[in-house]
Motif scaffolding. Sequence first.
Motif, PDB file in Angstrom:
ATOM      1  N   SER A 168       0.866  -1.397   0.067  1.00 43.30           N
ATOM      2  CA  SER A 168      -0.362  -0.083  -0.003  1.00 43.30           C
ATOM      3  C   SER A 168       0.995   1.417  -0.354  1.00 43.30           C
ATOM      4  O   SER A 168       2.558   0.945  -0.175  1.00 43.30           O
ATOM      5  N   ARG A 169       0.587   2.206  -0.037  1.00 40.73           N
ATOM      6  CA  ARG A 169       1.001   3.531   0.021  1.00 40.73           C
ATOM      7  C   ARG A 169       1.034   3.828   1.671  1.00 40.73           C
ATOM      8  O   ARG A 169       1.727   5.348   1.687  1.00 40.73           O
ATOM      9  N   GLY A 170      -0.203   3.296   2.605  1.00 39.91           N
ATOM     10  CA  GLY A 170      -0.056   3.864   3.463  1.00 39.91           C
ATOM     11  C   GLY A 170       1.295   3.660   4.646  1.00 39.91           C
ATOM     12  O   GLY A 170       1.677   3.102   4.039  1.00 39.91           O
ATOM     13  N   TRP A 171       0.975   4.505   6.114  1.00 45.06           N
ATOM     14  CA  TRP A 171       2.600   3.932   6.786  1.00 45.06           C
ATOM     15  C   TRP A 171       2.464   2.858   6.730  1.00 45.06           C
ATOM     16  O   TRP A 171       3.560   2.592   7.254  1.00 45.06           O
ATOM     17  N   ARG A 172       1.470   2.305   6.730  1.00 41.15           N
ATOM     18  CA  ARG A 172       2.238   0.861   7.289  1.00 41.15           C
ATOM     19  C   ARG A 172       3.175  -0.159   6.757  1.00 41.15           C
ATOM     20  O   ARG A 172       3.876  -0.856   6.966  1.00 41.15           O
ATOM     21  N   ASP A 173       3.049   0.504   5.573  1.00 41.39           N
ATOM     22  CA  ASP A 173       4.297  -0.098   4.037  1.00 41.39           C
ATOM     23  C   ASP A 173       5.127   0.861   4.017  1.00 41.39           C
ATOM     24  O   ASP A 173       6.483   1.088   3.056  1.00 41.39           O
ATOM     25  N   GLN A 174       5.052   2.458   4.248  1.00 39.29           N
ATOM     26  CA  GLN A 174       5.906   3.292   3.912  1.00 39.29           C
ATOM     27  C   GLN A 174       7.006   4.187   4.832  1.00 39.29           C
ATOM     28  O   GLN A 174       7.819   4.874   4.163  1.00 39.29           O
ATOM     29  N   ALA A 175       5.985   4.205   5.776  1.00 39.53           N
ATOM     30  CA  ALA A 175       6.130   5.281   7.298  1.00 39.53           C
ATOM     31  C   ALA A 175       7.634   4.360   7.449  1.00 39.53           C
ATOM     32  O   ALA A 175       8.923   3.384   7.120  1.00 39.53           O
ATOM     33  N   GLY A 182       5.038  -2.288   9.976  1.00 38.57           N
ATOM     34  CA  GLY A 182       5.265  -2.893   9.106  1.00 38.57           C
ATOM     35  C   GLY A 182       5.117  -4.664   9.623  1.00 38.57           C
ATOM     36  O   GLY A 182       3.826  -3.618  10.907  1.00 38.57           O
ATOM     37  N   ILE A 183       5.095  -5.479   9.660  1.00 38.03           N
ATOM     38  CA  ILE A 183       4.003  -6.287   9.931  1.00 38.03           C
ATOM     39  C   ILE A 183       4.260  -7.053  11.409  1.00 38.03           C
ATOM     40  O   ILE A 183       3.665  -7.812  11.975  1.00 38.03           O
ATOM     41  N   LEU A 184       5.795  -6.756  11.640  1.00 34.90           N
ATOM     42  CA  LEU A 184       6.342  -7.394  13.297  1.00 34.90           C
ATOM     43  C   LEU A 184       5.928  -6.694  14.182  1.00 34.90           C
ATOM     44  O   LEU A 184       5.012  -7.560  15.372  1.00 34.90           O
ATOM     45  N   PHE A 185       5.321  -5.430  14.293  1.00 36.18           N
ATOM     46  CA  PHE A 185       4.911  -4.129  15.096  1.00 36.18           C
ATOM     47  C   PHE A 185       3.619  -4.621  14.336  1.00 36.18           C
ATOM     48  O   PHE A 185       2.418  -4.452  15.938  1.00 36.18           O
ATOM     49  N   ASP A 186       2.343  -4.670  13.509  1.00 36.98           N
ATOM     50  CA  ASP A 186       1.495  -5.083  13.610  1.00 36.98           C
ATOM     51  C   ASP A 186       0.815  -6.163  13.826  1.00 36.98           C
ATOM     52  O   ASP A 186       0.151  -6.501  14.897  1.00 36.98           O
ATOM     53  N   LEU A 187       1.069  -7.415  12.644  1.00 36.95           N
ATOM     54  CA  LEU A 187      -0.190  -8.929  13.326  1.00 36.95           C
ATOM     55  C   LEU A 187       0.923  -9.157  14.418  1.00 36.95           C
ATOM     56  O   LEU A 187       0.962 -10.133  14.864  1.00 36.95           O
ATOM     57  N   GLY A 188       2.501  -9.030  14.284  1.00 39.97           N
ATOM     58  CA  GLY A 188       3.207  -9.366  15.500  1.00 39.97           C
ATOM     59  C   GLY A 188       2.846  -9.257  16.789  1.00 39.97           C
ATOM     60  O   GLY A 188       3.130 -10.462  17.991  1.00 39.97           O
ATOM     61  N   SER A 189       2.394  -8.012  16.889  1.00 33.86           N
ATOM     62  CA  SER A 189       2.242  -7.509  18.279  1.00 33.86           C
ATOM     63  C   SER A 189       1.040  -8.601  18.982  1.00 33.86           C
ATOM     64  O   SER A 189       1.515  -8.624  19.967  1.00 33.86           O
ATOM     65  N   HIS A 190       0.004  -9.323  18.245  1.00 36.22           N
ATOM     66  CA  HIS A 190      -0.776 -10.387  18.192  1.00 36.22           C
ATOM     67  C   HIS A 190      -0.612 -10.861  19.592  1.00 36.22           C
ATOM     68  O   HIS A 190      -0.643 -12.093  19.823  1.00 36.22           O
ATOM     69  N   LEU A 191      -0.126 -11.458  17.770  1.00 38.24           N
ATOM     70  CA  LEU A 191       0.778 -12.779  17.837  1.00 38.24           C
ATOM     71  C   LEU A 191       1.487 -13.059  19.481  1.00 38.24           C
ATOM     72  O   LEU A 191       1.782 -14.487  19.914  1.00 38.24           O
ATOM     73  N   ILE A 192       2.780 -12.209  19.435  1.00 41.12           N
ATOM     74  CA  ILE A 192       3.873 -12.447  21.025  1.00 41.12           C
ATOM     75  C   ILE A 192       2.968 -12.264  22.224  1.00 41.12           C
ATOM     76  O   ILE A 192       3.379 -12.853  22.947  1.00 41.12           O
ATOM     77  N   ASP A 193       2.231 -11.552  21.992  1.00 41.36           N
ATOM     78  CA  ASP A 193       1.244 -11.566  23.435  1.00 41.36           C
ATOM     79  C   ASP A 193       0.086 -12.769  23.765  1.00 41.36           C
ATOM     80  O   ASP A 193      -0.217 -12.924  24.312  1.00 41.36           O
ATOM     81  N   GLN A 194      -0.486 -13.085  22.585  1.00 37.93           N
ATOM     82  CA  GLN A 194      -1.053 -14.541  22.257  1.00 37.93           C
ATOM     83  C   GLN A 194      -0.451 -15.043  23.209  1.00 37.93           C
ATOM     84  O   GLN A 194      -0.786 -16.324  24.048  1.00 37.93           O
ATOM     85  N   ALA A 195       1.336 -15.916  22.454  1.00 35.44           N
ATOM     86  CA  ALA A 195       1.872 -16.405  23.181  1.00 35.44           C
ATOM     87  C   ALA A 195       2.192 -17.198  24.404  1.00 35.44           C
ATOM     88  O   ALA A 195       2.090 -17.395  25.145  1.00 35.44           O
ATOM     89  N   ILE A 196       2.315 -15.155  25.111  1.00 31.38           N
ATOM     90  CA  ILE A 196       3.164 -15.096  26.214  1.00 31.38           C
ATOM     91  C   ILE A 196       0.972 -15.177  27.209  1.00 31.38           C
ATOM     92  O   ILE A 196       1.799 -15.892  28.332  1.00 31.38           O
ATOM     93  N   ARG A 217       8.861  -0.081   2.755  1.00 32.27           N
ATOM     94  CA  ARG A 217       9.592  -0.029   3.356  1.00 32.27           C
ATOM     95  C   ARG A 217      10.527  -0.357   4.717  1.00 32.27           C
ATOM     96  O   ARG A 217      10.603  -0.292   4.920  1.00 32.27           O
ATOM     97  N   SER A 218       8.880  -1.239   4.770  1.00 37.30           N
ATOM     98  CA  SER A 218       8.780  -1.923   5.673  1.00 37.30           C
ATOM     99  C   SER A 218       8.450  -4.066   5.768  1.00 37.30           C
ATOM    100  O   SER A 218       8.750  -4.246   5.069  1.00 37.30           O
ATOM    101  N   ASP A 219       9.156  -4.861   7.298  1.00 35.69           N
ATOM    102  CA  ASP A 219       8.790  -6.041   7.393  1.00 35.69           C
ATOM    103  C   ASP A 219       7.208  -6.336   6.515  1.00 35.69           C
ATOM    104  O   ASP A 219       6.402  -5.695   6.991  1.00 35.69           O
TER     105      ASP A 219
END
Length: 350
Positions: A168-175, A182-196, A217-219
Amino acid sequence: MTDSSPASFRVGLIGFGLAGSAFHAPLISATPGLQLSAVVTGNPERADRASRDYHDVIVVPTAEELLSRPDQLDLVVVASPNGSHAALGMAALAAGLPVVIDKPLATTPQQGRELVIAARERGLMLTVFQNRRWDSDFLTLKKLLAEDVLGTVHRCESRFERWRPQPSRGWRDQAPADQAPGILFDLGSHLIDQAIQLFGPVHSAYAEIDRRRQGTRSDDDSFIAITHQSGTRSHLWMSSVAGQGGPRFRVLGDKAAFVKTGLDPQEADLRAGRHPARPGWGEDPVAQWGQLGTDDNLVTIPSVPGTYPEFYRQVRDALRGVAPVPVDPADAVTVLEVIAAAREATGVTS
């Protein structure tokens, strides 16, 4: 606070993009005892939509204007881009207002700790929108673990995988990296929290963080392997470039395994404008129910219905002083610590 609580707490929502419009606004409005009073957006189209969908709401262009009248609010919800979470959360606390911040709490663990300290010093509520704790699949697995039908779990595989080959042209992909895209802060925040939440504190972690698509520009394709202090290993995948996704959960124990496919339906329903109070909310399609057992003895397990509305019901009760916050912000700091360690170990700085 119980005796003096207002009939409805007045909520100011900062941000009316995907998080604000599809998640927070409908869930706030569906919660008895909460009133969506104000929305902050500088986007004319989003402002028109907010006014159209929520007739009594006041729309203002900046957070500064919203926070200049703290006596007109009882709660602030921060649903702006990730890089602004900490500053806006701190500004709301400085105005004397309790705060809900969408995940991630901040861009760094230090920012997160400063928010926790500020809220504690002011005696104000601070919590984090980790809505995936109320996913159908997570609640089902949590129930199975409580019933000890899996035995000792040695590995949990957990995935949020999507097929979005064009960035996308939005901040998640370009900031830039310091804005927590990026996906680590986005979906990763959920997956890590659930695992803990499921398997306890982290002992160590290994990560692979990649950018697969040209023009981002982001993972967008990342993996984290967590070893918990309990000995369980959590393998967490998050991707925007998975043409075929793996199981949502594959959990291996010494008594049995549990395999669950498909995503919780609540996000899709909210995006489609369906009301959270409708009958059957959060019910997983039967075709997506998980399988428990071993290859020669499998049993279909009905999914526990997902309950995103529970988050704001608990927020309301915390404001009334009759319940704890739904998510301890210290948990969100721990998630940021895992993300920071993963990024540092893999040399991701931009």
